[in-house]
Every structure is written in C-alpha cells, then in structure tokens.
Write an enzyme that holds these catalytic residues in place. Structure first.
Site, PDB file in Angstrom:
ATOM      1  N   ASP A  98      40.931  31.864  51.212  1.00  0.00           N
ATOM      2  CA  ASP A  98      41.182  31.974  49.449  1.00  0.00           C
ATOM      3  C   ASP A  98      42.899  31.281  48.852  1.00  0.00           C
ATOM      4  O   ASP A  98      43.377  30.646  49.574  1.00  0.00           O
ATOM      5  CB  ASP A  98      41.711  33.554  49.193  1.00  0.00           C
ATOM      6  CG  ASP A  98      42.424  33.554  47.856  1.00  0.00           C
ATOM      7  OD1 ASP A  98      42.469  32.542  46.652  1.00  0.00           O
ATOM      8  OD2 ASP A  98      43.781  34.656  47.523  1.00  0.00           O
ATOM      9  N   HIS A 108      45.666  33.946  49.411  1.00  0.00           N
ATOM     10  CA  HIS A 108      45.961  34.643  50.654  1.00  0.00           C
ATOM     11  C   HIS A 108      45.684  33.986  51.806  1.00  0.00           C
ATOM     12  O   HIS A 108      45.695  34.454  52.539  1.00  0.00           O
ATOM     13  CB  HIS A 108      45.976  36.340  49.985  1.00  0.00           C
ATOM     14  CG  HIS A 108      46.449  37.235  49.424  1.00  0.00           C
ATOM     15  ND1 HIS A 108      45.773  37.475  48.207  1.00  0.00           N
ATOM     16  CD2 HIS A 108      47.584  38.161  49.501  1.00  0.00           C
ATOM     17  CE1 HIS A 108      46.438  38.517  47.881  1.00  0.00           C
ATOM     18  NE2 HIS A 108      47.310  38.216  48.111  1.00  0.00           N
ATOM     19  N   SER A 113      41.895  47.126  39.952  1.00  0.00           N
ATOM     20  CA  SER A 113      41.583  47.130  41.344  1.00  0.00           C
ATOM     21  C   SER A 113      41.113  48.314  42.201  1.00  0.00           C
ATOM     22  O   SER A 113      41.057  48.478  43.063  1.00  0.00           O
ATOM     23  CB  SER A 113      42.536  46.166  42.219  1.00  0.00           C
ATOM     24  OG  SER A 113      42.760  44.966  41.653  1.00  0.00           O
TER      25      SER A 113
END
Length: 623
Positions: free
Chosen positions: A350, A371, A326
């Site tokens: 999400d 999320h 990430s």
C-alpha cells in the site's frame, strides 16, 4: 189592581238555573272525557313508545374507558405509567349556551384558543351526553374557582382521569414513543366501540406498535339522570378491561449511560442482546420530552421542535441512514474469504492509494503515506482502504450485494420496530432503476469501504455485528421481552442465517476485530483498548460526507461543523461469550476511534463490569 207589583216567577228561574247547570255539567263531562281519552292514549295506546322516549331522556349509556397498560424496562422500572389528573369536562347537551359558558370559564381560568378548538373537534366526534375534555391537569386553585362558580357553569364538570406520563422524560422518546389525542384521520379508521370514551392513541414507537394490546377493552354503565342531567343512580355496569402491561428489553440504566455519553452531540447508540436480539439501548440525540404531546402540544412548542436544525423529533437510531464506512470491512473480508478471492496470507503493498487500470484518479487510503505491506488481518486492524479497494474490485458489486444483504444491510430487520428505514445496499439493478445509468468500477471500489451510495442505520449496524458475534446466526432485533397476558407478535419472515464454507473464517474475522481494540496498532486501541477488563471485538469507521479535491488533504478545522466526517464504531463483547453488540454513530464527529469508540466503551463497561464483578464475587463465595 193599578199600581200593584208583579208576582215573582220561580218556575222560570228554576228552568233557567237547571239549563245552565246542565250546560256546565255537559262541559265538565266533555272536558273530563277529553282528559280520560288523552290519558288512555298516553297510558295505553302510546305507552311503549313514550316509555322508551322517557327512558332515553332519563337513562343514558356512559362509556368507561379502559386503563392503558403500563410499560416497564427489563429491570422492572416504569417507562410509561398513568398518573391521576383533574380534567375540565363539558357535556354539550347540558351546556346550553356554549359561547357564554366558554366566556364564563375564560373569566376564571386561563384557556387558550387551541384548547377551545381542540374541544370543538372532540365534541363533534363525541356521542350524546358524553363528556369532552377542555383543559387537562387542573391545579387545586383552578378546581376551587370552578366550584365557586358552579351556578354559572351548567354542563361543566371536573373529572379525575388517568393521564399517560413518561417518568424518564426524553430518554425513551424515540423508542417507547408517546400517546396523543386522536385526530380526525385516525378516527376514520378506528373501531368506535373499541375507542369509546378513549381520547388518546399511540403515535410512535412501542406505544404505536402495541396499541391494541396496551389499549384494553372499553366498558359502559347505564345511569339515571334528573332533568338537569345529573346522575342519580347507576342502573347497570360492565367494567372495562385494562390493557396488557408489557416489559421491554430496554435497560433504563444503560440507556441513561448512552444518553449522557451523547450529550451535546447529534447521533445514536443501539445495543442488542446477542442471545435474544433484545434491544437493550436505543438512544437518539438530541431528543424531546414526550409528555408535551400527551394532552396536546402547543403550536409554539411544536414549531420549536419541528424547526430545530438538530431535528430532535428524528429517530436517528432506526431512521437515520448513514454511510457505514469502514465498519463493513469485516463483512467484506468474510465475502472475500468465502468466495476464495482472497486468503489470510495474501498481501499487497500500500503506497497510500489505489488506481484502476487505465485511469488517472487515485483512490486514497486514509493514511496518505500508506501502510506498506498489508495482509487481510492487518487491513482490518489498520482499517486499510487500499486493500479493500482491490478486494472490492475483485469481488464485484454483485458478490458484495449478495453477502452484505445477508448481514441485514438494505433491509428492514426489526421485529417490532415500526419506524425503521431499510438503508441502501446498492446494486447494478438498483442504479439502473433509480438513476438510469450503468454501474461503474469506481463505484465498486468506494462501496468496498462503505462509502458511495451505501447507507445503513445504526440498528442495522448493531444487528450485523451481532450476526458476526453469533457466527452467522440471525436473531431479529426486538423490543418486547414479555407481556401480561402474553400475545403473539406479528409474523415476519425469518432472516436466513449467513453460512460460510469454512467455520474458521468466522474465527479470522473475529480475531481481526479483536486486534482493532487490543493490538497496539489497532485503530481503537489507544482510545478504548487499554486498561479494559474484558476482551472485545470492534471496528471503527469514519464516513466522509463532503467531497474533497484529488490532491487536497482533509482538514476538519477548515470545514463547517456540519460538513465534517461522521464517526462510527461497532463491536461486541465478551469475546469468548458474546452478550452484547453495539453500534455508535456520531454525526460530524470526525474520527470513529476518537469520538464513537469511547461512547461504546462506556456503554459496554456499564453493562459488563457489574456482571463480571458479580461472577467474581460468586466464585469467591464458592471457594
């Protein structure tokens, strides 16, 4: 008269005496003539030739090796110096019976078979009457034993020499490197005059890259010797020129902080000065003591290092290639903004996964329950995978390859870092050439979160973070800060600055990275963002290295330690005036926020807090 005695014939006797005398005189004159003829032949006819041969036997040219240049850190601390050491030397032309001399030496000194073999190799390469080392770093009692047995050791000498020494031990083994004995392969490509009398050469790191500058120029002296080869007088001399001293950007105190933070782990820390590109920290753990290699490492010691599964000889900082995970999301976000494929207000929902149209496979978010509603800033701050799956698919591998290559991924970027790998920024063409297969959409998705084929070195990650800190400006990482006298670095093509359509895109990416550290819901806030005296931008990363089943939950406790995720963190600070960019990679360290980020915080604190305090002290004094 009968019975009388014959009278003596004096004339006959005189003739006999005279003839014998003349014969002797003739012989003497012939012999004197031969001697005179021989003398004329030697002194007149062959004078020039014999005079030269006499000088060759009496006068010898000795090489004078130069003193190798010193290496300093940015604060003036010695990283590589030359320490006086006594060395046992042999001159093969004076030794006579080499085997007997070696046997005599082994009676009084501990000399290994490896040392004898190294001597034999060096002796084959040496010039006539050149002394060749047999044993380095003699102790005082060993020198005394040699002196007592001098009558048994023709051609054996004890010489004081300067030997390379690295006072920081293993701290700079991978960056500064080390010198070692010149091997036969290296000798074949060297200038014999430049290395006359020199028996070591830079093997890796700075010692290798700046070998020519550090070496200096050899000198020589003509000496007159007696019949036993002992020097009687120096006829002429040209002093050697010492090598250049060089100063690096490396900071020994900062390096020590990084090494201590890495203790007991396998990983790397790279920190760069964002204003100059200077490499402040290049730490790789575990490491090794480079002093072992200077005068020849024993086979047993080398085998222990070579066969160690933790690979201490491996420079993870510039050679280690890892999935960047990430840590690339800010760069992918910038690509999405610059291409117009996304914008700061665009949101997705999400649920914890992403699914390609027409496929059953679920591409999971690291947070399995998801999320919820996520925009681009939150996607960076939360490190939301689902948002970046969709963004990567819309961008496509061609756009991602173009933009991420611009940040240095998949390229060698160091100006004077010889041991560097390019990593891998995959593309359609690469896969077709390397694997003979087409590129698939699912591979685009995982590339968007820094997984799959993509590989990056810690050096690349630190440099790409510095590009963000400098809002697109490229400065190649560089170890050399200054040299005496200064010399030109090898020319390398400049890296093209990253130019975005709107400058505010840089503001967006930097603010999102700031919230990773300082926002209560940022992935690094809990571990490093609290009680911090400066503003910083950062990004965590957790790289999966073994696959798990579609519906299986990752459980580190069930995996062997070497199969657990890698932990990564990149960042820069201070936010309003970037001075340092950092990348940390911990092999099998698990969470980037839990393992890598705290190490980065220790290094940043050590670098910035003294400067902040000095600034405050200066401001107080001014008031």
């Amino acid at each position: 008269m009968a019975g009388s005695t014959a009278i003596k014939d004096t004339r006959s006797e005189a003739r006999i005496f005279t003839s014998r005398l003349l014969l002797c005189l003739f012989v003497v004159l012939v012999m004197v003539g031969v001697l005179v003829a021989r003398m004329i032949n030697l002194q007149v006819i062959q004078h020039a030739d014999l005079s030269t041969k006499s000088d060759d036997n009496r006068i010898h040219l000795q090489s004078l090796p130069p003193t190798r240049g010193l290496i300093y850190d940015t604060r003036g601390n010695l990283l590589a110096e030359n320490k006086p050491s006594y060395t046992l030397m042999l001159v093969k032309e004076r030794v006579g019976n080499l085997e007997q001399t070696l046997a005599n030496l082994r009676e009084i000194l501990p000399i290994s078979d490896e040392q004898v073999e190294a001597y034999r190799k060096s002796a084959r390469q040496s010039r006539p009457f050149e002394s060749v080392p047999l044993k380095y770093r003699l102790q005082e009692d060993e020198i005394a034993r040699i002196a007592v047995n001098e009558h048994r050791l023709p051609g054996v000498e004890v010489e004081a020499q300067l030997v390379r020494f690295y006072p920081n031990g293993d701290h700079f083994a991978h960056s500064v490197g080390y010198v070692g004995s010149i091997n036969e392969r290296e000798l074949a490509g060297l200038d014999p005059d430049a290395y006359s009398g020199t028996r070591s050469i830079g093997k890796i790191g700075v010692e290798k890259f700046y070998e020519i500058q550090l070496l200096g120029k050899a000198g020589f002296q003509e000496v007159e010797t007696d019949a036993r080869g002992r020097v009687q007088r120096v006829i002429s001399r040209r002093d050697p020129e010492p090598g250049s001293d060089i100063t690096l950007y490396l900071d020994a105190e900062l390096q020590k902080v990084a090494i201590e933070a890495l203790k007991g782990r396998r990983g790397a820390v790279v920190a760069l000065d964002t204003r100059t590109g200077g490499v402040l920290v290049m730490a790789s753990a575990p490491a090794y003591d480079p002093n072992l290699f200077v005068t020849g490492i024993a086979s047993r010691d080398y085998s222990l290092l070579r066969d160690n599964e933790d690979r201490p000889l491996y420079n993870r900082a510039s050679l280690g290639e890892y999935p960047p995970a990430s840590t690339i999301k800010p760069m992918v976000a910038l690509a999405g903004l610059d291409t117009g494929i996304t914008n700061p207000s665009y949101t997705i929902f999400d649920p914890g996964w992403y699914q390609l149209p027409g496929e059953e496979r679920l591409y999971r978010n690291w947070k399995r329950e998801g999320h919820g509603v996520v925009d681009l800033e939150r996607a960076v701050m939360y490190s939301n995978d689902t948002y970046f799956y969709e963004l990567a698919l819309k961008l496509g591998i061609d756009n991602m390859h173009q933009y991420l290559s611009g940040f240095g991924l998949g390229r060698r970027i160091g100006r004077d870092i010889s041991e560097e790998r390019p990593g891998l920024m995959p593309s359609r063409d690469w896969k077709r050439g390397a694997r003979g297969r087409p590129w698939y959409p699912g591979e685009t998705l995982i590339t968007g979160i820094g997984q799959g084929y993509m590989l990056a070195t810690p050096l690349q990650l630190a440099a790409s973070t510095a590009v963000i800190a400098n809002r697109g400006k490229w400065i190649r990482p560089q170890l050399l800060k200054m040299a005496s006298p200064m010399f030109e670095l090898p020319a390398k093509p400049e890296l093209v600055d990253v130019e975005l359509k709107k400058p505010e895109y840089w503001d967006f990416a930097i603010e999102a990275m700031r919230k990773v550290v300082h926002h209560p819901r940022g992935t690094a806030h809990y571990r490093i963002g609290r009680n911090i005296d400066y503003q910083m931008a950062g990004k965590t990363g957790t790289a999966q290295i073994v696959g798990i089943k579609q519906d299986e939950k990752y459980d580190a406790e069930k995996l062997a330690e070497r199969n657990r995720d890698h932990a990564l963190f990149v960042g820069f600070a201070p936010l309003d005036d970037p001075q340092i960019a950092i990348a940390v990679v911990i092999e099998n360290g698990g969470s980037g926020s839990g393992t890598a980020a705290p190490i980065a915080r220790k290094v940043l604190d050590a670098y910035l807090l003294p400067r902040i305090q000095a600034g405050l002290a200066g401001a107080g004094a001014a008031q």
